[in-house]
Design a protein around this motif. Structure first.
Motif, PDB file in Angstrom:
ATOM      1  N   UNK A   1       0.619  -1.217   0.023  1.00 10.97           N
ATOM      2  CA  UNK A   1       0.026   0.104   0.050  1.00 10.97           C
ATOM      3  C   UNK A   1       0.720   1.471  -0.001  1.00 10.97           C
ATOM      4  N   UNK A   2       2.073   1.396   1.033  1.00 13.69           N
ATOM      5  CA  UNK A   2       2.806   2.299   0.751  1.00 13.69           C
ATOM      6  C   UNK A   2       3.569   2.592  -0.637  1.00 13.69           C
ATOM      7  N   UNK A   3       4.065   1.698  -1.099  1.00 17.89           N
ATOM      8  CA  UNK A   3       4.698   1.654  -2.351  1.00 17.89           C
ATOM      9  C   UNK A   3       3.641   2.303  -3.416  1.00 17.89           C
ATOM     10  N   UNK A   4       2.474   1.788  -3.349  1.00 15.04           N
ATOM     11  CA  UNK A   4       1.563   2.218  -4.584  1.00 15.04           C
ATOM     12  C   UNK A   4       1.233   3.665  -4.234  1.00 15.04           C
ATOM     13  N   UNK A   5       1.090   4.017  -2.814  1.00 16.06           N
ATOM     14  CA  UNK A   5       0.628   5.582  -2.779  1.00 16.06           C
ATOM     15  C   UNK A   5       1.832   6.577  -2.960  1.00 16.06           C
TER      16      UNK A   5
ATOM     17  N   UNK B   1      17.361   4.463  -1.694  1.00 17.70           N
ATOM     18  CA  UNK B   1      18.460   3.755  -1.051  1.00 17.70           C
ATOM     19  C   UNK B   1      19.125   4.187   0.138  1.00 17.70           C
ATOM     20  N   UNK B   2      18.966   5.423   0.619  1.00 13.85           N
ATOM     21  CA  UNK B   2      19.538   5.930   1.830  1.00 13.85           C
ATOM     22  C   UNK B   2      18.898   5.417   3.064  1.00 13.85           C
ATOM     23  N   UNK B   3      17.458   4.721   2.881  1.00 10.09           N
ATOM     24  CA  UNK B   3      16.824   4.190   4.054  1.00 10.09           C
ATOM     25  C   UNK B   3      17.171   2.784   4.184  1.00 10.09           C
ATOM     26  N   UNK B   4      17.193   2.280   5.315  1.00  5.20           N
ATOM     27  CA  UNK B   4      17.720   0.958   5.752  1.00  5.20           C
ATOM     28  C   UNK B   4      16.401  -0.157   5.919  1.00  5.20           C
ATOM     29  N   UNK B   5      15.434   0.227   5.584  1.00  6.25           N
ATOM     30  CA  UNK B   5      14.242  -0.800   5.537  1.00  6.25           C
ATOM     31  C   UNK B   5      14.498  -1.868   4.865  1.00  6.25           C
ATOM     32  N   UNK B   6      14.177  -3.224   5.257  1.00 10.60           N
ATOM     33  CA  UNK B   6      14.624  -4.408   4.682  1.00 10.60           C
ATOM     34  C   UNK B   6      13.872  -4.421   3.398  1.00 10.60           C
ATOM     35  N   UNK B   7      12.886  -3.925   3.132  1.00  6.08           N
ATOM     36  CA  UNK B   7      12.190  -4.092   1.888  1.00  6.08           C
ATOM     37  C   UNK B   7      12.768  -3.272   0.610  1.00  6.08           C
ATOM     38  N   UNK B   8      13.527  -2.240   0.939  1.00  5.76           N
ATOM     39  CA  UNK B   8      13.922  -1.281  -0.029  1.00  5.76           C
ATOM     40  C   UNK B   8      14.866  -2.050  -1.157  1.00  5.76           C
ATOM     41  N   UNK B   9      15.789  -3.033  -0.564  1.00  7.15           N
ATOM     42  CA  UNK B   9      16.658  -3.512  -1.821  1.00  7.15           C
ATOM     43  C   UNK B   9      15.840  -4.297  -2.834  1.00  7.15           C
TER      44      UNK B   9
ATOM     45  N   UNK C   1      12.710  -3.504  -3.474  1.00  5.65           N
ATOM     46  CA  UNK C   1      11.722  -2.606  -4.207  1.00  5.65           C
ATOM     47  C   UNK C   1      12.738  -2.051  -5.141  1.00  5.65           C
ATOM     48  N   UNK C   2      14.139  -1.619  -5.142  1.00  8.85           N
ATOM     49  CA  UNK C   2      14.925  -1.316  -6.137  1.00  8.85           C
ATOM     50  C   UNK C   2      15.350  -2.172  -7.320  1.00  8.85           C
ATOM     51  N   UNK C   3      15.188  -3.377  -6.806  1.00  6.99           N
ATOM     52  CA  UNK C   3      15.623  -4.368  -7.687  1.00  6.99           C
ATOM     53  C   UNK C   3      14.409  -5.139  -8.684  1.00  6.99           C
ATOM     54  N   UNK C   4      13.206  -5.090  -8.077  1.00  5.54           N
ATOM     55  CA  UNK C   4      12.049  -5.769  -8.596  1.00  5.54           C
ATOM     56  C   UNK C   4      11.858  -4.891 -10.085  1.00  5.54           C
ATOM     57  N   UNK C   5      11.516  -5.788 -10.920  1.00  5.99           N
ATOM     58  CA  UNK C   5      11.103  -5.160 -12.259  1.00  5.99           C
ATOM     59  C   UNK C   5       9.694  -4.512 -12.305  1.00  5.99           C
TER      60      UNK C   5
ATOM     61  N   UNK D   1       8.923  -0.853 -13.425  1.00  4.57           N
ATOM     62  CA  UNK D   1       9.333  -0.275 -12.155  1.00  4.57           C
ATOM     63  C   UNK D   1      10.476   0.782 -12.658  1.00  4.57           C
ATOM     64  N   UNK D   2      10.356   2.144 -12.773  1.00  3.61           N
ATOM     65  CA  UNK D   2      11.374   2.848 -13.264  1.00  3.61           C
ATOM     66  C   UNK D   2      12.549   2.954 -12.433  1.00  3.61           C
ATOM     67  N   UNK D   3      12.431   2.424 -11.181  1.00  2.00           N
ATOM     68  CA  UNK D   3      13.347   2.540  -9.960  1.00  2.00           C
ATOM     69  C   UNK D   3      14.546   1.576 -10.269  1.00  2.00           C
ATOM     70  N   UNK D   4      14.123   0.529 -11.074  1.00  2.00           N
ATOM     71  CA  UNK D   4      15.164  -0.723 -11.280  1.00  2.00           C
ATOM     72  C   UNK D   4      16.045  -0.666 -12.167  1.00  2.00           C
TER      73      UNK D   4
END
Length: 499
Positions: free
Chosen positions: A418-422, A453-461, A463-467, A494-497
């Motif tokens: 939900x957070x990623x979507x919003x 990437x500056x944030x150490x949430x376990x979900x961030x890597x 998120x940044x790798x997901x297509x 995902x434009x972040x990947x």
């Protein structure tokens, strides 16, 4: 766009209304059910569920749809587009779609009425109010973002933020033994004077018209009195049922028995009953992040026990106690839509502006989730971004406890989705696209990736790798008659990947 020609012809208004209404509908169709076909150049070609080919001029507001038939491309007007979408979704889902096709038409007709009204209206001088009242397109991925319940234009246009409306509130007196309230509602008592034995209850005039028949008995037996109107005007914000009174620096949110986008916008009893818990959690989470981030608290509500949801009014914090000195708040959705004086369009160095924007918006939302288990509904319409005298973002203010989710009421995975979507799909992607549109050559995604990437949430890597990212399926949600709160997602590129 903020203003139209001083005296637009009906034909010109119709063309503009068609374009405004077609863009979000095409966004939904292309995102949710169409298959893009490989090939060079623009416009882009998509295969629909029936096998028919549709091509459009691409962009964040797709336009000029054409359907291939009998060996040639044929222009599709808004009426034909609604018919086409309905045919394709009936084939795709096997369901008739209920009232949604009529809502698509209603949305387009509402845009035409708004464009006509705006040509005669004077926009507010305050840039904050201009940003709140700028949303002619509205939700860019909803099939009927401007539908107003199918009612006659005269019933809702006087209260439409997009028409630069302002209006007094109706003042009611509720017999003291019939009042239900929770939290800090003292601001309501300062709006007028109630007779002995009664408490003051402001009402939105449109809502009062909608539920008048249900209240006739209460007026007749004295449980409810009409006390006139406020001595001042209020300004409807982008949320339509939430108004702002600048002199008192007061936001009030009302029930509105009209479907706006996915939901009937009533203050539901179950949401009001959990208001103190969710608002307190969001307030503590954002306060823990520290200044300059702020939460506009929902202090409390007041209503009548015999019309609990129908007459409920929620009191929200004003701006002044939260804003940095000299900062000007602006609605994030207004920055994406565009309005006269927008600092996004005028940014001298868009890369610097964007980095400042990310630095204000992203950390509080991530830390509220990671440190406190609070999912702030950080989408465009619930986020204010304050700018300094040079137009540079210096502060974020989040609002609306109704949309907040708490862990473990929802699972961590569901809360993160939900957070990623919003935050990313609904919010950052739209601001990034608007910025790139105004400033060609800017690639906004490396800076967004670096900020996340500056944030150490376990979900961030991941998120940044997901297509893919989760995209909400508003067209299918409404077509299948799902509950408005029952979000469903499909994968988007995902434009972040790959950075």
């Amino acid at each position: 766009m903020d203003r139209v020609d001083a005296s637009p012809s009906a034909e010109a208004v119709g063309r503009r209304a068609d374009a405004y209404a077609a863009a979000p509908l095409l966004n939904c169709l292309l995102r949710e059910v169409a298959e893009p076909l490989a090939g060079p150049g623009d416009p882009r070609v998509h295969r629909l569920p029936s096998g028919r080919l549709l091509r459009v001029r691409p962009g964040r507001r797709p336009a000029d749809p054409e359907l291939h038939a009998a060996g040639a491309w044929h222009r599709v007007g808004h009426t034909e587009l609604v018919k086409l979408v309905a045919e394709e979704l009936r084939r795709h889902t096997g369901l008739p779609g209920g009232d949604l096709p009529a809502e698509m038409v209603d949305s387009r007709d509402a845009v035409a009425a708004l464009l006509t009204a705006r040509a005669r209206a004077t926009p507010p001088a305050d840039p904050y109010l201009r940003s709140e009242q700028s949303l002619i397109t509205g939700h860019p991925h909803h099939p009927a973002p401007k539908a107003r319940g199918g009612g006659p234009v005269a019933s809702w246009l006087p209260y439409a933020p997009e028409a630069h409306a302002r209006f007094p509130l109706v003042l009611l007196g509720v017999r003291e033994d019939q009042v239900a309230e929770e939290g800090d509602t003292g601001a309501l008592d300062a709006l007028g004077t109630a007779p002995p034995g009664y408490r003051l209850l402001p009402a939105h005039p449109w809502q009062l018209d909608l539920v008048a028949g249900e209240l006739a008995e209460a007026f007749a037996d004295g449980r409810l009195l009409r006390l006139g109107t406020t001595a001042f005007d209020t300004w409807p914000t982008a949320a339509i049922r939430t108004v702002y009174e600048p002199g008192r620096d007061l936001f009030l949110k009302f029930s509105l028995d009209v479907r706006i986008t996915n939901d009937v916008r009533r203050l539901w009893r179950h949401d009001l009953r959990r208001l103190r818990r969710t608002d307190t959690a969001a307030l503590h989470a954002v306060e823990a992040v520290g200044r300059p981030a702020a939460w506009l608290g929902d202090r409390g509500y007041r209503t009548a026990v015999f019309a609990f949801e129908e007459l409920a009014v929620l009191v929200r914090d004003g701006l002044r106690g939260h804003l940095l000195p000299g900062a000007t708040p602006l609605l994030a959705a207004g920055l994406a839509e565009g309005f006269d004086g927008s600092p996004l369009a005028a940014a001298a160095d868009p890369a610097v502006w964007w980095e400042a924007y990310l630095r204000q918006v992203v950390p509080p939302a991530l830390r509220a989730f990671g440190d406190h288990g609070v999912v702030v509904e950080a989408h465009l319409q619930n986020t204010l971004v304050a700018v300094d005298a040079a137009g540079l973002p210096v502060q974020v203010l989040f609002r609306d406890a109704e949309g907040v989710k708490l862990l473990p009421d929802v699972t961590r995975a569901a809360g993160w989705e939900r957070l990623v979507y919003c935050l990313v799909v609904n919010h950052l992607a739209e601001i990034a696209a608007a910025l790139a549109e105004h400033h060609p050559g800017l690639d906004p995604w490396p800076a967004a990736r670096a900020e996340l990437a500056r944030h150490d949430l376990p979900e961030i890597p991941a998120l940044l790798a997901s297509p893919t990212l989760p995209g909400k399926t508003n067209l299918l949600l409404r077509w299948t008659g799902a509950d408005g709160a029952d979000a469903r997602y499909l994968p988007l590129p995902n434009p972040l990947a790959g950075g």
